[in-house]
Design a protein around this motif. Structure first.
Motif, PDB file in Angstrom:
ATOM      1  N   TYR A   1       0.885  -1.170   0.000  1.00 53.14           N
ATOM      2  CA  TYR A   1       0.000   0.000   0.000  1.00 53.14           C
ATOM      3  C   TYR A   1       0.915   1.210   0.000  1.00 53.14           C
ATOM      4  CZ  TYR A   1      -4.064   2.930   1.148  1.00 53.14           C
ATOM      5  OH  TYR A   1      -5.079   3.857   1.113  1.00 53.14           O
ATOM      6  N   VAL A   2       0.838   2.014  -1.053  1.00 54.45           N
ATOM      7  CA  VAL A   2       1.780   3.109  -1.250  1.00 54.45           C
ATOM      8  C   VAL A   2       1.117   4.442  -0.946  1.00 54.45           C
ATOM      9  CG1 VAL A   2       3.364   4.221  -2.864  1.00 54.45           C
ATOM     10  CG2 VAL A   2       2.896   1.765  -3.075  1.00 54.45           C
ATOM     11  N   ILE A   3       1.722   5.195  -0.041  1.00 52.72           N
ATOM     12  CA  ILE A   3       1.290   6.571   0.231  1.00 52.72           C
ATOM     13  C   ILE A   3       2.236   7.498  -0.517  1.00 52.72           C
ATOM     14  CG2 ILE A   3       0.964   8.331   2.000  1.00 52.72           C
ATOM     15  CD1 ILE A   3       0.317   6.115   3.967  1.00 52.72           C
ATOM     16  N   LEU A   4       1.729   8.085  -1.600  1.00 54.47           N
ATOM     17  CA  LEU A   4       2.539   8.958  -2.449  1.00 54.47           C
ATOM     18  C   LEU A   4       2.342  10.409  -2.048  1.00 54.47           C
ATOM     19  CD1 LEU A   4       4.274   9.687  -4.920  1.00 54.47           C
ATOM     20  CD2 LEU A   4       2.191   9.526  -6.314  1.00 54.47           C
TER      21      LEU A   4
ATOM     22  N   ALA B   1      -4.248   3.099   5.204  1.00 52.95           N
ATOM     23  CA  ALA B   1      -3.211   2.125   4.859  1.00 52.95           C
ATOM     24  C   ALA B   1      -3.119   1.025   5.907  1.00 52.95           C
ATOM     25  CB  ALA B   1      -1.860   2.835   4.725  1.00 52.95           C
ATOM     26  N   MET B   2      -3.192   1.412   7.179  1.00 50.59           N
ATOM     27  CA  MET B   2      -3.110   0.428   8.260  1.00 50.59           C
ATOM     28  C   MET B   2      -4.293  -0.539   8.225  1.00 50.59           C
ATOM     29  SD  MET B   2      -0.270   1.100   9.816  1.00 50.59           S
ATOM     30  CE  MET B   2      -0.443   0.153  11.340  1.00 50.59           C
ATOM     31  N   ALA B   3      -5.448  -0.058   7.762  1.00 51.23           N
ATOM     32  CA  ALA B   3      -6.654  -0.901   7.716  1.00 51.23           C
ATOM     33  C   ALA B   3      -6.762  -1.696   6.426  1.00 51.23           C
ATOM     34  CB  ALA B   3      -7.893  -0.026   7.888  1.00 51.23           C
ATOM     35  N   SER B   4      -5.818  -1.517   5.508  1.00 51.57           N
ATOM     36  CA  SER B   4      -5.946  -2.104   4.174  1.00 51.57           C
ATOM     37  C   SER B   4      -5.714  -3.598   4.121  1.00 51.57           C
ATOM     38  CB  SER B   4      -4.957  -1.408   3.223  1.00 51.57           C
ATOM     39  OG  SER B   4      -3.613  -1.751   3.574  1.00 51.57           O
ATOM     40  N   GLY B   5      -4.966  -4.127   5.079  1.00 50.41           N
ATOM     41  CA  GLY B   5      -4.608  -5.539   5.028  1.00 50.41           C
ATOM     42  C   GLY B   5      -3.279  -5.797   4.359  1.00 50.41           C
ATOM     43  N   ALA B   6      -2.682  -4.760   3.755  1.00 54.12           N
ATOM     44  CA  ALA B   6      -1.375  -4.925   3.121  1.00 54.12           C
ATOM     45  C   ALA B   6      -0.308  -5.180   4.168  1.00 54.12           C
ATOM     46  CB  ALA B   6      -1.024  -3.676   2.308  1.00 54.12           C
ATOM     47  N   ALA B   7       0.618  -6.066   3.842  1.00 54.11           N
ATOM     48  CA  ALA B   7       1.683  -6.406   4.790  1.00 54.11           C
ATOM     49  C   ALA B   7       2.754  -5.327   4.858  1.00 54.11           C
ATOM     50  CB  ALA B   7       2.318  -7.733   4.397  1.00 54.11           C
ATOM     51  N   THR B   8       2.925  -4.582   3.766  1.00 53.44           N
ATOM     52  CA  THR B   8       3.964  -3.559   3.693  1.00 53.44           C
ATOM     53  C   THR B   8       3.346  -2.233   3.277  1.00 53.44           C
ATOM     54  OG1 THR B   8       5.640  -5.198   3.068  1.00 53.44           O
ATOM     55  CG2 THR B   8       6.144  -2.892   2.623  1.00 53.44           C
TER      56      THR B   8
END
Length: 308
Positions: free
Chosen positions: A7-10, A55-62
């Motif tokens: 999950y990328v925060i741009l 992002a924290m709630a997305s389920g992405a590991a990174t």
């Protein structure tokens, strides 16, 4: 529904991102090129805090910070002591942590490195309950850094000359300030200083090692006390850093601590917090949180960390 691995925060306003016009589509294409699944969040009308929560709630590991040091520090504060990892695409001006972790500064190379990257746990510093990744500085330096804000976004020789003039004016007028230094495993004392820096771990001493750290997991803070800072000191310290013999400079003392409290006469003071100037309440209470943050590093970096 498949959850993206990244999950990328741009932060499109970060130094390099803005200069090179990095877009969500272009970034997404780089991830696809290397067979990586990524959700790209490039929203500019939503606060960074809300974006990080999503992002924290997305389920992405990174969770990937695609921006500068401010974006990275804000994200790291939420990732500490969780099972998620922080990855970095260095799009800022300084990119201090990326350099320490040997993350490629070229964007395509940095995305490519994620394909084979490995997780590695590093320490984080904490001051008054807030996480920092590099250092917190009080005294002369934050005042000089504030001058940088006036020319941020301006390019060219005139802006650089203006900053140098501001720096030398501040240097000429600088006065030493009394501070109380109280390390948890040392003697409480009062000193008159120009500046104090508290860093997570220690900066390296070696030829060409300019504010770089090869080890981020020693479990200690490093206290740097600058007692005087004349133009002669500036030139000597800068030369010493380039030549690799600055730690024993006459103007500086260096001390390793597990925790330290720094107090001053003022209730509120300006500090440089991971490169950004902020106002904080005194006293400043520093601690280290050993290996509290998981970061994704290039495979070669992970291998050298294990060997060390």
């Amino acid at each position: 529904m498949t959850v993206a691995s990244f999950y990328v925060i741009l932060n499109a306003n970060a130094g390099t991102a803005s200069a090179k016009g990095v877009t969500a589509d272009a970034l997404g294409a780089l991830f696809e090129l290397h067979g990586l699944q990524a959700t790209i969040d490039a929203r500019s009308d939503v606060s960074l805090e809300l974006r990080i929560n999503d992002a924290m709630a997305s389920g992405a590991a990174t969770i990937v910070a695609a921006g500068g040091d401010g974006t990275i520090t804000a994200l790291a504060a939420k990732l500490v002591d969780t099972d998620k990892s922080l990855a970095i695409l260095p799009l800022g001006t300084v990119n201090a942590l990326a350099k320490d972790l040997s993350v490629p500064l070229d964007l395509p190379a940095a995305v490519a490195a994620l394909a084979t990257g490995q997780s590695h746990r590093i320490d984080v510093g904490e001051v008054n309950g807030r996480v920092f990744l590099h250092k917190v500085v009080v005294g002369l330096i934050p005042g000089v850094a504030a001058g940088r804000e006036h020319i941020r976004g301006r390019q060219g020789t005139a802006a650089k000359i203006g900053l140098l003039r501001y720096f030398f004016r501040r240097l000429a007028r600088a006065k030493r300030i009394p501070v109380v230094i109280d390390p948890i495993d040392g003697l409480r004392r009062i000193e008159r200083v120009q500046a104090i820096a508290v860093a997570s771990n220690a900066y390296d001493e070696g030829l060409g090692q300019f504010f770089s750290r090869h080890s981020l997991d020693r479990g200690t803070l490093t206290l740097y006390v600058l007692r005087h800072f004349t133009l002669r000191d500036v030139l000597r310290l800068t030369t010493g850093m380039l030549l690799g013999n600055w730690r024993n400079d006459e103007a500086l003392s260096v001390e390793s601590v597990r925790a330290v409290t720094i107090d001053m006469r003022k209730d509120l003071i300006k500090v440089m917090f991971d490169g950004e100037v902020e106002t904080m309440q005194t006293p400043l209470e520093f601690t280290i949180r050993p290996k509290a943050l998981s970061v994704i590093v290039p495979a070669a970096t992970a291998a050298s960390a294990v060997a060390a």
